[in-house]
Design a protein around this motif. Structure first.
Motif, short mmCIF file in Angstrom:
data_model
loop_
_atom_site.label_atom_id
_atom_site.label_comp_id
_atom_site.label_asym_id
_atom_site.label_seq_id
_atom_site.Cartn_x
_atom_site.Cartn_y
_atom_site.Cartn_z
N GLY A 81 -63.17 9.88 64.14
CA GLY A 81 -63.16 8.65 64.92
C GLY A 81 -63.26 7.38 64.11
N LEU A 82 -63.02 7.45 62.80
CA LEU A 82 -63.14 6.28 61.93
C LEU A 82 -61.82 5.55 61.72
CD1 LEU A 82 -65.47 7.96 59.30
CD2 LEU A 82 -66.15 6.43 61.15
N VAL A 83 -60.74 6.28 61.92
CA VAL A 83 -59.38 5.74 61.72
C VAL A 83 -58.53 6.19 62.90
CG1 VAL A 83 -57.31 5.98 60.27
CG2 VAL A 83 -59.52 5.68 59.19
N ARG A 84 -57.59 5.35 63.27
CA ARG A 84 -56.60 5.76 64.26
C ARG A 84 -55.22 5.42 63.72
NH1 ARG A 84 -58.66 1.04 66.50
NH2 ARG A 84 -57.10 -0.58 66.79
N ARG A 85 -54.23 6.07 64.27
CA ARG A 85 -52.84 5.79 63.89
C ARG A 85 -52.21 4.97 65.01
NH1 ARG A 85 -52.84 9.35 59.85
NH2 ARG A 85 -53.12 11.53 59.98
N GLU A 86 -51.49 3.93 64.61
CA GLU A 86 -50.76 3.09 65.56
C GLU A 86 -49.32 2.99 65.11
OE1 GLU A 86 -52.54 -0.77 65.88
OE2 GLU A 86 -54.36 0.01 66.81
N GLN A 87 -48.43 2.87 66.06
CA GLN A 87 -47.02 2.71 65.72
C GLN A 87 -46.84 1.39 64.98
OE1 GLN A 87 -44.24 2.67 69.05
NE2 GLN A 87 -43.09 4.23 67.95
N ASP A 88 -46.05 1.43 63.93
CA ASP A 88 -45.77 0.23 63.13
C ASP A 88 -44.79 -0.63 63.91
OD1 ASP A 88 -44.93 -1.67 61.29
OD2 ASP A 88 -44.78 -0.24 59.64
N PRO A 89 -45.17 -1.86 64.26
CA PRO A 89 -44.26 -2.70 65.03
C PRO A 89 -42.98 -3.06 64.27
CG PRO A 89 -46.27 -3.90 64.48
CD PRO A 89 -46.45 -2.49 64.01
N ALA A 90 -43.04 -3.00 62.94
CA ALA A 90 -41.86 -3.32 62.14
C ALA A 90 -40.94 -2.12 61.95
CB ALA A 90 -42.30 -3.84 60.77
N ASP A 91 -41.44 -0.92 62.18
CA ASP A 91 -40.65 0.31 62.02
C ASP A 91 -41.18 1.34 63.00
OD1 ASP A 91 -39.37 2.65 61.29
OD2 ASP A 91 -39.94 2.54 59.17
N ARG A 92 -40.54 1.46 64.12
CA ARG A 92 -41.04 2.30 65.21
C ARG A 92 -41.12 3.78 64.84
NH1 ARG A 92 -42.43 0.00 69.35
NH2 ARG A 92 -41.58 0.99 71.18
N ARG A 93 -40.53 4.18 63.72
CA ARG A 93 -40.62 5.57 63.26
C ARG A 93 -41.89 5.81 62.46
NH1 ARG A 93 -35.77 5.57 59.57
NH2 ARG A 93 -36.62 3.49 59.39
N ALA A 94 -42.51 4.73 61.97
CA ALA A 94 -43.67 4.85 61.08
C ALA A 94 -44.96 4.55 61.84
CB ALA A 94 -43.51 3.88 59.91
N HIS A 95 -46.06 4.98 61.24
CA HIS A 95 -47.38 4.73 61.81
C HIS A 95 -48.26 4.02 60.79
CE1 HIS A 95 -46.00 7.79 64.63
NE2 HIS A 95 -46.82 7.21 65.48
N LEU A 96 -49.14 3.19 61.30
CA LEU A 96 -50.12 2.50 60.46
C LEU A 96 -51.48 3.15 60.64
CD1 LEU A 96 -49.19 -1.22 61.28
CD2 LEU A 96 -48.43 0.18 59.34
N LEU A 97 -52.25 3.18 59.59
CA LEU A 97 -53.63 3.62 59.65
C LEU A 97 -54.48 2.38 59.91
CD1 LEU A 97 -53.58 5.89 56.48
CD2 LEU A 97 -53.42 6.61 58.88
N VAL A 98 -55.36 2.48 60.90
CA VAL A 98 -56.16 1.35 61.34
C VAL A 98 -57.61 1.80 61.46
CG1 VAL A 98 -56.48 -0.36 63.18
CG2 VAL A 98 -54.18 0.51 62.69
N LEU A 99 -58.53 1.00 60.94
CA LEU A 99 -59.95 1.31 61.12
C LEU A 99 -60.34 1.10 62.58
CD1 LEU A 99 -61.70 -0.41 58.06
CD2 LEU A 99 -61.33 2.03 58.43
N THR A 100 -61.12 2.01 63.12
CA THR A 100 -61.68 1.85 64.46
C THR A 100 -62.96 1.02 64.34
OG1 THR A 100 -63.04 3.83 64.26
CG2 THR A 100 -60.79 4.12 65.16
N GLU A 101 -63.58 0.71 65.47
CA GLU A 101 -64.88 0.01 65.42
C GLU A 101 -65.90 0.85 64.67
OE1 GLU A 101 -66.47 -1.65 69.03
OE2 GLU A 101 -64.44 -2.11 69.75
N GLN A 102 -65.87 2.15 64.91
CA GLN A 102 -66.78 3.06 64.19
C GLN A 102 -66.47 3.03 62.70
OE1 GLN A 102 -66.80 7.02 65.83
NE2 GLN A 102 -68.15 7.81 64.23
N GLY A 103 -65.20 2.97 62.35
CA GLY A 103 -64.79 2.87 60.95
C GLY A 103 -65.26 1.57 60.32
N ASP A 104 -65.16 0.48 61.08
CA ASP A 104 -65.66 -0.82 60.59
C ASP A 104 -67.16 -0.74 60.31
OD1 ASP A 104 -63.22 -2.24 60.64
OD2 ASP A 104 -63.52 -2.86 62.73
N ARG A 105 -67.90 -0.09 61.21
CA ARG A 105 -69.35 0.05 61.00
C ARG A 105 -69.65 0.90 59.76
NH1 ARG A 105 -69.15 0.46 66.62
NH2 ARG A 105 -69.38 2.71 66.57
N ALA A 106 -68.88 1.96 59.57
CA ALA A 106 -69.08 2.81 58.39
C ALA A 106 -68.81 2.02 57.11
CB ALA A 106 -68.18 4.05 58.46
N VAL A 107 -67.74 1.24 57.11
CA VAL A 107 -67.42 0.42 55.94
C VAL A 107 -68.52 -0.60 55.69
CG1 VAL A 107 -65.83 -1.33 55.03
CG2 VAL A 107 -64.93 0.78 56.03
#
Length: 147
Positions: A81-107
């Motif tokens: 639950g520290l990272v989630r994948r989101e579709q890349d708005p610049a390339d709909r075939r790719a995904h971005l790794l994004v920190l979740t709120e829980q990930g932000d707290r861990a960092v």
């Protein structure tokens, strides 16, 4: 300034930048942070915090791994639950790794631990020397050979 100064700095940087030195520090910092946060996943969390959402391929050079290595570590972080994948708005075939709120707290916790560790290692220094060192190190990092 003599070449000896450059050699002294290069030698010190060599110690700091060794993979084993970094892994040992990351292991110490991540103790008790949960199964997914360890010396292997720490660089991915840290890089995402510095750079914001990135693809595994774009993040790979920053953490010294190939895309598949980043993906494996990100999968562990995602399961926790520290990272989630989101579709890349610049390339709909790719995904971005994004920190979740829980990930932000861990960092945030990891950054606090790192700052505390650094301060503890400087505890025998006079405060003005530690502050001067911090100022000069930042200047070197920004203006030096790495910029």
């Amino acid at each position: 300034m003599t070449n000896e100064v450059g050699q002294d700095i290069a030698d010190a940087l060599g110690i700091l930048l060794r993979r084993g030195t970094r892994a040992q520090l990351h292991k110490r910092l991540t103790e008790g942070m949960g199964e997914a946060v360890d010396e292997l996943t720490y660089p991915v969390l840290s890089a995402l915090a510095r750079t914001g959402p990135r693809s595994a391929a774009d993040l790979a050079p920053d953490v010294g791994l190939d895309r598949s290595g980043v993906t494996r570590r990100a999968s562990r972080l995602e399961a926790a639950g520290l990272v989630r994948r989101e579709q890349d708005p610049a390339d709909r075939r790719a995904h971005l790794l994004v920190l979740t709120e829980q990930g932000d707290r861990a960092v945030a916790e990891l950054r606090t631990r790192l700052a505390d560790h650094i301060l503890a290692s400087l505890s025998s220094w006079p405060p003005d020397e530690a502050e001067t060192f911090a100022r000069h190190l930042r200047r070197f990092a920004v203006e030096g050979p790495f910029g």
